[in-house]
Design an enzyme around this catalytic site. Sequence first.
Site, PDB file in Angstrom:
ATOM      1  N   THR A   1       0.852  -1.181   0.058  1.00  0.00           N
ATOM      2  CA  THR A   1       0.050  -0.111  -0.124  1.00  0.00           C
ATOM      3  C   THR A   1       0.780   1.206  -0.131  1.00  0.00           C
ATOM      4  O   THR A   1       1.527   1.519   1.049  1.00  0.00           O
ATOM      5  CB  THR A   1      -0.956  -0.095   1.301  1.00  0.00           C
TER       6      THR A   1
ATOM      7  N   ARG B   1      -9.320  12.202   8.852  1.00  0.00           N
ATOM      8  CA  ARG B   1     -10.648  11.112   8.746  1.00  0.00           C
ATOM      9  C   ARG B   1     -11.465  11.901  10.028  1.00  0.00           C
ATOM     10  O   ARG B   1     -11.111  11.709  11.317  1.00  0.00           O
ATOM     11  CB  ARG B   1     -10.544   9.714   9.170  1.00  0.00           C
TER      12      ARG B   1
ATOM     13  N   LYS C   1      -0.401  -0.788  -4.753  1.00  0.00           N
ATOM     14  CA  LYS C   1      -1.846  -0.402  -4.520  1.00  0.00           C
ATOM     15  C   LYS C   1      -1.765   1.120  -4.070  1.00  0.00           C
ATOM     16  O   LYS C   1      -0.934   1.499  -3.351  1.00  0.00           O
ATOM     17  CB  LYS C   1      -2.535  -1.142  -3.413  1.00  0.00           C
TER      18      LYS C   1
ATOM     19  N   SER D   1      -6.236   2.518  -7.153  1.00  0.00           N
ATOM     20  CA  SER D   1      -7.014   2.944  -5.647  1.00  0.00           C
ATOM     21  C   SER D   1      -6.849   4.283  -5.202  1.00  0.00           C
ATOM     22  O   SER D   1      -5.625   4.649  -5.217  1.00  0.00           O
ATOM     23  CB  SER D   1      -6.543   1.684  -4.656  1.00  0.00           C
TER      24      SER D   1
ATOM     25  N   HIS E   1      -7.584   4.467  -1.785  1.00  0.00           N
ATOM     26  CA  HIS E   1      -7.707   4.116  -0.350  1.00  0.00           C
ATOM     27  C   HIS E   1      -9.117   4.273   0.213  1.00  0.00           C
ATOM     28  O   HIS E   1      -9.320   4.510   1.182  1.00  0.00           O
ATOM     29  CB  HIS E   1      -6.967   4.934   0.476  1.00  0.00           C
TER      30      HIS E   1
ATOM     31  N   ARG F   1     -10.148   7.432   1.806  1.00  0.00           N
ATOM     32  CA  ARG F   1      -9.799   7.765   3.070  1.00  0.00           C
ATOM     33  C   ARG F   1      -8.492   8.459   3.357  1.00  0.00           C
ATOM     34  O   ARG F   1      -8.067   8.691   4.614  1.00  0.00           O
ATOM     35  CB  ARG F   1      -9.704   6.425   3.995  1.00  0.00           C
TER      36      ARG F   1
ATOM     37  N   GLY G   1     -12.437   0.280  -5.137  1.00  0.00           N
ATOM     38  CA  GLY G   1     -13.008   1.271  -4.921  1.00  0.00           C
ATOM     39  C   GLY G   1     -14.387   1.642  -5.523  1.00  0.00           C
ATOM     40  O   GLY G   1     -14.392   1.829  -6.990  1.00  0.00           O
TER      41      GLY G   1
ATOM     42  N   GLY H   1     -13.954  -3.868  -0.810  1.00  0.00           N
ATOM     43  CA  GLY H   1     -13.662  -3.566   0.717  1.00  0.00           C
ATOM     44  C   GLY H   1     -14.850  -3.360   1.587  1.00  0.00           C
ATOM     45  O   GLY H   1     -15.319  -4.228   2.333  1.00  0.00           O
ATOM     46  N   ARG H   2     -15.399  -2.102   1.592  1.00  0.00           N
ATOM     47  CA  ARG H   2     -16.390  -1.954   2.469  1.00  0.00           C
ATOM     48  C   ARG H   2     -17.692  -2.732   2.571  1.00  0.00           C
ATOM     49  O   ARG H   2     -18.332  -3.409   3.522  1.00  0.00           O
ATOM     50  CB  ARG H   2     -17.351  -0.323   2.263  1.00  0.00           C
TER      51      ARG H   2
END
Length: 354
Positions: free
Chosen positions: A145, A154, A217, A239, A241, A244, A275, A297-298
Amino acid sequence: MAEHLDLISMKEGKMAGEPVHVNEFQELARQVLPKMYYDFFAGGAEDQYTLKENIEAFCRITIRPRILVDVSRIDMSTIILGHKTSAPIIVAPTSSHQLAHPEGEVATARGAAACNVIMVYKRRDITELMVRRAENNGFRAIILTADTPRLGRREADIKNKMISPRLRNFEGFISTEVVSDKGSNLEAYAAKTLDPSLSWKDIAWLKSITKLPILIKGVLTGDDATKAIEAGVAGIIVSNHGARQLDYTPATISVLEEFQVVHAVQGKVPVLLDGGIRRGADIFKALALGAKAIMIGRPVIYGLAAKGESGVKQVIEMLKNELELTMSLAGCCTVDDITRSHVITEKERFLCRM
């Protein structure tokens, strides 16, 4: 963590009805998780512009179906880094699964063939230890990453004074507890461990300590895709991320186009997309624009929070079923049949109107 376990055991039994599409798992996760943890998973950086764009950019791409094609048999399988998969779907590298469910990454791994992610720490000996563990435990690739020299802002985590879990893999090697009187202790821990000096030369170092293929990534430009190829990576993951890190970066689907990442790579290594995937049609669009496979991911985290291992399986199966249906209705029997001519982007529609 004990309070979190109690919350899950009480609320899991109250969920009514079965979700019919992946987006519904987000609401189920919101009902189950403490606000601090839900905000941690759901939130993006700063104004969350990129968070919204990651999803909305897919809506601006339309599909051009072909008719009168024999689609009685659909094959979604593909080969990634020499390994055959049943569909071009990979579980994205994500952290802190135990905040979503007591069984954490174990449940995720049981529900899907999860990826391995390596974050390069300031202490290279710790990174080397993690690489050795990955090799010894049969992992087939390493994902570097590359977009976290510092933690993105955040703001939900700052307001909630987010408390990060202990990182068990590092116990006995580095301190995993950081106390901060402002913001989140996750932010304080990241400031202590992430390495802002990480650069392209470190890929050579990483390659020197492992024989596993290395994917990078966090690529969002053709220039960086070219540098990644020159550095000898085995694959590129487009990506931001999950929106984020740096807000106001482009949606990942928008940088796949031929004149950006895919064009720069020229088929030398596979390009994966991370994403905004929420539908099988999104996967179809990504494949049409040049991705070899996509990462989710989410949605996996939301499935894990709602139903544990079975929720992870359900999310993946939903996306596979939707992709199969999209391929059928678009007249594509295999993933290789999905071509650039099957989609129209917003830019193309604009040019047509001129």
